[in-house]
Design a protein around this motif. Structure first.
Motif, PDB file in Angstrom:
ATOM      1  N   ILE A 179       0.815  -1.207   0.000  1.00 10.96           N
ATOM      2  CA  ILE A 179       0.000   0.000   0.000  1.00 10.96           C
ATOM      3  C   ILE A 179       0.848   1.257   0.000  1.00 10.96           C
ATOM      4  CG2 ILE A 179      -0.271   0.104   2.514  1.00 10.96           C
ATOM      5  CD1 ILE A 179      -2.891   0.962  -0.219  1.00 10.96           C
ATOM      6  N   TYR A 180       2.046   1.207   0.589  1.00 10.75           N
ATOM      7  CA  TYR A 180       2.898   2.396   0.568  1.00 10.75           C
ATOM      8  C   TYR A 180       3.341   2.738  -0.855  1.00 10.75           C
ATOM      9  CZ  TYR A 180       3.112   2.609   5.655  1.00 10.75           C
ATOM     10  OH  TYR A 180       2.774   2.731   6.982  1.00 10.75           O
ATOM     11  N   ALA A 181       3.661   1.716  -1.646  1.00 11.08           N
ATOM     12  CA  ALA A 181       4.011   1.971  -3.043  1.00 11.08           C
ATOM     13  C   ALA A 181       2.821   2.562  -3.791  1.00 11.08           C
ATOM     14  CB  ALA A 181       4.482   0.684  -3.721  1.00 11.08           C
ATOM     15  N   ASP A 182       1.632   2.020  -3.542  1.00  9.75           N
ATOM     16  CA  ASP A 182       0.444   2.537  -4.220  1.00  9.75           C
ATOM     17  C   ASP A 182       0.127   3.966  -3.782  1.00  9.75           C
ATOM     18  OD1 ASP A 182      -0.132   0.340  -5.863  1.00  9.75           O
ATOM     19  OD2 ASP A 182      -1.105  -0.727  -4.217  1.00  9.75           O
ATOM     20  N   LEU A 183       0.333   4.265  -2.497  1.00  9.87           N
ATOM     21  CA  LEU A 183       0.123   5.629  -2.023  1.00  9.87           C
ATOM     22  C   LEU A 183       1.086   6.604  -2.698  1.00  9.87           C
ATOM     23  CD1 LEU A 183      -0.403   4.966   1.792  1.00  9.87           C
ATOM     24  CD2 LEU A 183      -2.057   6.038   0.261  1.00  9.87           C
ATOM     25  N   TRP A 184       2.331   6.199  -2.844  1.00  9.86           N
ATOM     26  CA  TRP A 184       3.314   7.070  -3.490  1.00  9.86           C
ATOM     27  C   TRP A 184       3.023   7.244  -4.979  1.00  9.86           C
ATOM     28  CZ3 TRP A 184       7.612  10.125  -2.503  1.00  9.86           C
ATOM     29  CH2 TRP A 184       7.918  10.302  -1.154  1.00  9.86           C
ATOM     30  N   LYS A 185       2.486   6.215  -5.596  1.00  4.39           N
ATOM     31  CA  LYS A 185       2.126   6.351  -7.013  1.00  4.39           C
ATOM     32  C   LYS A 185       1.028   7.385  -7.187  1.00  4.39           C
ATOM     33  CE  LYS A 185       3.453   1.662  -8.427  1.00  4.39           C
ATOM     34  NZ  LYS A 185       2.943   0.332  -8.854  1.00  4.39           N
ATOM     35  N   LEU A 220       7.147  15.252 -12.050  1.00  4.66           N
ATOM     36  CA  LEU A 220       6.989  13.819 -11.802  1.00  4.66           C
ATOM     37  C   LEU A 220       8.329  13.139 -11.573  1.00  4.66           C
ATOM     38  CD1 LEU A 220       4.311  13.071 -14.558  1.00  4.66           C
ATOM     39  CD2 LEU A 220       3.921  13.184 -12.096  1.00  4.66           C
ATOM     40  N   ARG A 221       9.324  13.535 -12.307  1.00  7.40           N
ATOM     41  CA  ARG A 221      10.648  12.917 -12.161  1.00  7.40           C
ATOM     42  C   ARG A 221      11.265  13.257 -10.808  1.00  7.40           C
ATOM     43  NH1 ARG A 221      12.774  14.120 -18.357  1.00  7.40           N
ATOM     44  NH2 ARG A 221      11.673  12.338 -19.328  1.00  7.40           N
ATOM     45  N   GLU A 222      11.039  14.476 -10.336  1.00  4.30           N
ATOM     46  CA  GLU A 222      11.542  14.841  -9.015  1.00  4.30           C
ATOM     47  C   GLU A 222      10.949  13.935  -7.937  1.00  4.30           C
ATOM     48  OE1 GLU A 222      12.001  19.680  -9.808  1.00  4.30           O
ATOM     49  OE2 GLU A 222      10.656  18.928  -8.236  1.00  4.30           O
ATOM     50  N   ILE A 223       9.632  13.717  -8.003  1.00  5.72           N
ATOM     51  CA  ILE A 223       8.982  12.907  -6.976  1.00  5.72           C
ATOM     52  C   ILE A 223       9.413  11.451  -7.079  1.00  5.72           C
ATOM     53  CG2 ILE A 223       6.785  12.222  -5.960  1.00  5.72           C
ATOM     54  CD1 ILE A 223       5.572  14.763  -7.149  1.00  5.72           C
ATOM     55  N   HIS A 224       9.588  10.949  -8.295  1.00  6.50           N
ATOM     56  CA  HIS A 224      10.060   9.567  -8.436  1.00  6.50           C
ATOM     57  C   HIS A 224      11.451   9.406  -7.844  1.00  6.50           C
ATOM     58  CE1 HIS A 224      11.911   6.068 -10.452  1.00  6.50           C
ATOM     59  NE2 HIS A 224      10.727   5.536 -10.193  1.00  6.50           N
ATOM     60  N   GLN A 225      12.327  10.371  -8.098  1.00  6.26           N
ATOM     61  CA  GLN A 225      13.674  10.308  -7.527  1.00  6.26           C
ATOM     62  C   GLN A 225      13.604  10.313  -6.000  1.00  6.26           C
ATOM     63  OE1 GLN A 225      16.261  13.540  -8.636  1.00  6.26           O
ATOM     64  NE2 GLN A 225      18.052  12.656  -7.635  1.00  6.26           N
ATOM     65  N   LEU A 226      12.704  11.134  -5.454  1.00  6.30           N
ATOM     66  CA  LEU A 226      12.530  11.176  -4.011  1.00  6.30           C
ATOM     67  C   LEU A 226      12.024   9.842  -3.479  1.00  6.30           C
ATOM     68  CD1 LEU A 226      12.356  12.706  -1.312  1.00  6.30           C
ATOM     69  CD2 LEU A 226      10.091  13.525  -2.022  1.00  6.30           C
ATOM     70  N   SER A 227      11.079   9.238  -4.174  1.00  8.20           N
ATOM     71  CA  SER A 227      10.531   7.949  -3.726  1.00  8.20           C
ATOM     72  C   SER A 227      11.618   6.886  -3.622  1.00  8.20           C
ATOM     73  CB  SER A 227       9.417   7.481  -4.668  1.00  8.20           C
ATOM     74  OG  SER A 227       9.938   6.996  -5.903  1.00  8.20           O
ATOM     75  N   GLN A 228      12.571   6.930  -4.526  1.00 16.42           N
ATOM     76  CA  GLN A 228      13.653   5.947  -4.493  1.00 16.42           C
ATOM     77  C   GLN A 228      14.553   6.164  -3.275  1.00 16.42           C
ATOM     78  OE1 GLN A 228      13.339   3.373  -7.062  1.00 16.42           O
ATOM     79  NE2 GLN A 228      11.518   4.619  -6.730  1.00 16.42           N
ATOM     80  N   LYS A 229      14.778   7.416  -2.920  1.00 17.84           N
ATOM     81  CA  LYS A 229      15.575   7.722  -1.733  1.00 17.84           C
ATOM     82  C   LYS A 229      14.850   7.287  -0.461  1.00 17.84           C
ATOM     83  CE  LYS A 229      19.377  10.008  -2.996  1.00 17.84           C
ATOM     84  NZ  LYS A 229      20.741   9.728  -2.468  1.00 17.84           N
ATOM     85  N   VAL A 230      13.525   7.411  -0.468  1.00 12.52           N
ATOM     86  CA  VAL A 230      12.728   7.022   0.690  1.00 12.52           C
ATOM     87  C   VAL A 230      12.692   5.498   0.832  1.00 12.52           C
ATOM     88  CG1 VAL A 230      10.398   7.080   1.691  1.00 12.52           C
ATOM     89  CG2 VAL A 230      11.339   9.113   0.595  1.00 12.52           C
ATOM     90  N   GLY A 231      12.894   4.789  -0.282  1.00  9.81           N
ATOM     91  CA  GLY A 231      12.881   3.334  -0.262  1.00  9.81           C
ATOM     92  C   GLY A 231      11.580   2.717  -0.730  1.00  9.81           C
ATOM     93  N   ILE A 232      10.840   3.452  -1.549  1.00  7.50           N
ATOM     94  CA  ILE A 232       9.573   2.966  -2.074  1.00  7.50           C
ATOM     95  C   ILE A 232       9.818   2.188  -3.368  1.00  7.50           C
ATOM     96  CG2 ILE A 232       7.268   3.628  -2.838  1.00  7.50           C
ATOM     97  CD1 ILE A 232       7.851   4.241   0.101  1.00  7.50           C
ATOM     98  N   ASP A 233       9.132   1.064  -3.519  1.00  7.49           N
ATOM     99  CA  ASP A 233       9.337   0.190  -4.682  1.00  7.49           C
ATOM    100  C   ASP A 233       8.452   0.636  -5.845  1.00  7.49           C
ATOM    101  OD1 ASP A 233      10.025  -1.848  -6.365  1.00  7.49           O
ATOM    102  OD2 ASP A 233       8.828  -3.381  -5.341  1.00  7.49           O
ATOM    103  N   ILE A 234       8.979   1.545  -6.649  1.00  6.03           N
ATOM    104  CA  ILE A 234       8.271   2.036  -7.831  1.00  6.03           C
ATOM    105  C   ILE A 234       9.204   1.944  -9.031  1.00  6.03           C
ATOM    106  CG2 ILE A 234       7.129   4.020  -8.914  1.00  6.03           C
ATOM    107  CD1 ILE A 234       6.372   5.023  -6.184  1.00  6.03           C
ATOM    108  N   GLN A 235       8.705   1.430 -10.152  1.00 11.24           N
ATOM    109  CA  GLN A 235       9.526   1.203 -11.331  1.00 11.24           C
ATOM    110  C   GLN A 235       9.971   2.514 -11.979  1.00 11.24           C
ATOM    111  OE1 GLN A 235      10.622  -1.911 -12.232  1.00 11.24           O
ATOM    112  NE2 GLN A 235       9.648  -2.391 -10.268  1.00 11.24           N
TER     113      GLN A 235
END
Length: 309
Positions: A179-185, A220-235
């Motif tokens: 659910i955390y990945a889905d929330l971040w998406k 969108l790219r900024e937020i995706h980069q942030l999600s990776q630093k947070v440790g969220i599993d998003i492609q």
């Protein structure tokens, strides 16, 4: 099962209305003219998937008078969660499930400050809807869907029971394995709302102009980069998928945050682009587009809250 829907606006009014129409025991927490209209005339939902009306609506403006609930669906704005969470304990029992459907990625943690973690599910919804008039909800974009799951990524009997209820009410729903990945998406995609407000555009206008489309992609790219630093599993290709999704939205549609900002109302900016900025500072990720959007809306937000709150 006793269901309480806190907030009867575009989200709570639609999904709660579907549950009530299906015959479930639903009580709405609402206020003002909207509450009075529901008490007198019932709840009307105008929807792309078919209009419907609930004749007899249980609705109140007092949490204390509701009694203990089995399922609590939170349909309020993200910035109202902390205030509501403080008042939930009297209607909780040991097995009550609290399902937040707020925008952003902070609702679960904010709820845990006031109620036990085992009572909380993670959740989000997809719908474009609003209050058209007191007692009237208008769903005018996107297939209404609830995505939810356990915060520890497990599959449980209780989440399956909730899904069965949604199925019986004709509500599209999905059980999430993360659910955390889905929330971040969803968080990634809704942060475009602030760009819509700053540029004063609809989704169609935003996406067709080269300059604003490029800003959308960079956001969108900024937020995706942030999600990776947070440790969220998003492609890695997720920002491209969001752009493709935005290209399917009705040309003249906007987002709730956008409408709130342009109407001078308090908005969820702190829980959208503002959260990106603050987490970017914590995790060492530059977020210049999101920072510009947040900083541009902040003066209007301060003014709205001084006037409206």
């Amino acid at each position: 099962m006793k269901i309480v829907v806190i907030g009867a606006g575009g989200v709570g009014g639609y999904f709660g209305g579907k549950l009530a129409k299906a015959g479930f025991d639903v009580t709405f927490l609402a206020r003002g003219a909207h509450l009075e209209a529901m008490k007198v005339n019932g709840l009307t939902v105008k929807s792309l998937q078919g209009d419907f009306h609930v004749d007899q609506v249980q609705a109140t403006d007092s949490i204390s008078g509701i009694g203990q609930a089995d399922l609590i669906i939170l349909g309020v704005k993200a910035w109202q969660i902390k205030e509501i969470a403080k008042d939930l304990k009297p209607i909780l029992h040991a097995d009550t499930l609290v399902l937040p459907l707020q925008n952003g990625v902070l609702a679960i943690d904010e709820l845990k400050e006031y109620i036990p973690g085992h009572n909380i599910l993670g959740g989000l919804c997809r719908i474009i809807s609003k209050i058209d008039a007191p007692g009237v909800i208008n769903h005018f974009g996107v297939v209404p869907t609830i995505v939810f799951g356990e915060t520890d990524k497990s599959r449980s009997e209780r989440t399956q029971q909730v899904k069965t209820i949604f199925d019986k009410a004709g509500i599209e729903s999905q059980l999430s394995d993360d659910i955390y990945a889905d929330l971040w998406k969803k968080f990634t995609s809704i942060c475009i709302s602030g760009l819509l407000a700053v540029s004063r555009t609809t989704y169609g206008e935003l996406r067709e102009l080269k300059e604003t489309r490029q800003l959308m992609v960079e956001l969108l790219r900024e937020i995706h980069q942030l999600s990776q630093k947070v440790g969220i599993d998003i492609q890695p290709d997720f920002p491209d998928k969001v752009v493709a999704f935005i290209d399917t939205l009705p040309y003249d549609s906007t987002a709730s945050l956008t409408r709130d900002v342009l109407q001078g109302k308090p908005s969820e900016i702190e829980y959208q682009n503002g959260t990106v900025v603050r987490l970017g500072e914590i995790y060492g990720v530059d977020t210049p587009v999101n920072r510009f959007i947040y900083s541009s809306i902040l003066p209007m937000e301060i003014k709205a809250r001084k006037v409206k709150v």
